[in-house]
Design a protein around this motif. Structure first.
Motif: not given
Length: 337
Positions: A56-80
């Motif tokens: 739940d925390f991981w999904v919430h964090l990803r949603s914030c980084m991607q949809e709100t802050l405009g970051f893109t998850s790295c293809l080599a490491d999803p937490d970068v």
């Protein structure tokens, strides 16, 4: 390399900031007030002990980084996470945020602003943790000036290694033994595959496996001087013997003597004599006139370029029983391993 700042921080009460995907409720006690006592209350935030708390925390964090802050998850490491950014002089570069559960590491020309004003807007940060990184994932970080006058980051595992060695010493002391002194990771000439000592019992085998896990994390933290030996001993996790365990104690004896090591990441471009590499015409080979295939979804190259060098070696047929080979390689980006 690109003269960027590095800033770290911990997220406070990380899991409790995430919406829960599970359905839990409580029956309110008197602490909720007389008007609510006895009522059922739905828990809307992630609950410690929940089966999917981490997700739940991981999904919430990803949603914030991607949809709100405009970051893109790295293809080599999803937490970068990466985002295009510009310096004051107009130079474009990639801004990075490394997230590991509640640990955040920001690499940017405006690192403090990204961390406090953007990430900190949605996640409460531990104020005392905000600053240049000192410890990250068990390794010590510091910025130093190398002998060539270049500023570089170093990554060391001394604190982790010393703690692990202390634990092993305590384990041996309870059994009336001491950690052996050692100059090398393994005894001279030792081959684990031809060790025919007695098999370990269940408890000792489990302890052997835990030590291998600790040693492998040391390698991840930069102790490449034991990489080959840990790989050799890891091949016997399923059926460890007393001789294998003794060699791990030998390895910890070596680490006790050589615990204070760190790896510098020198951004200096190496001097390579191109004349040493003879050019060949491969057009008439069985492979034909081939070209390097590049991933169609790779990110746009930004910032300064670098030289990549890879060294490969193998102990040809080194395994005494199966004659398998063990291959090792090390890659340098400029002069940083």
């Amino acid at each position: 390399l690109n003269d960027l700042d590095v800033l770290a921080a911990d997220i406070r009460n990380a899991y409790l900031q995430a919406p829960s995907s599970e359905k839990h409720y409580i029956i309110c006690g008197p602490e909720f007030g007389l008007e609510h006592e006895g009522k059922r209350a739905k828990i809307v935030r992630a609950l410690y002990g929940g089966k999917v708390l981490g997700r739940d925390f991981w999904v919430h964090l990803r949603s914030c980084m991607q949809e709100t802050l405009g970051f893109t998850s790295c293809l080599a490491d999803p937490d970068v996470w990466m985002r295009k950014q510009k310096k004051a002089d107009g130079t474009e570069y990639w801004e990075y945020v490394l997230l590991y559960v509640d640990d955040a590491l920001v690499i940017s020309d405006r690192a403090e602003s990204t961390l406090r004003d953007e990430i900190g807007k949605y996640f409460e940060l531990k104020e005392e943790s905000v600053g240049p990184p000192k410890i990250y994932l068990g390794g010590q970080m510091r910025r130093v000036q190398l002998e060539n006058g270049v500023n570089a980051w170093t990554f060391g595992s001394a604190q982790y290694v010393k703690a692990a060695v202390t634990n092993v010493k305590e384990y041996l002391a309870k059994r009336g033994k001491v950690l052996p002194r050692a100059k090398t990771p393994l005894s001279n000439g030792y081959r684990p595959e031809i060790d025919i000592t007695e098999e370990l019992g269940v408890d000792e085998a489990s302890y052997y496996q835990s030590l291998i896990g600790i040693l492998r994390w040391m390698v991840e933290l930069g102790r490449i001087d034991i990489c080959c030996e840990v790989s050799m001993m890891s091949s016997h996790l399923a059926l460890p013997r007393k001789g294998h365990l003794e060699q791990l104690f030998h390895m910890f004896g070596y680490l006790d003597k050589h615990h204070n090591a760190e790896m510098p990441y020198d951004p200096t471009e190496p001097e390579i004599d191109e004349a040493l590499f003879e050019r060949k015409d491969w057009t008439q080979s069985i492979y034909g006139d081939v070209k390097e295939e590049l991933p169609p979804n790779m990110p746009q190259p930004l910032g300064r370029g670098f030289r990549m060098r890879t060294y490969v070696d193998s102990d040809h047929a080194g395994e005494s029983l199966t004659r398998r080979s063990r291959t090792g390689f090390i890659t340098f980006l400029n002069r940083a391993p």
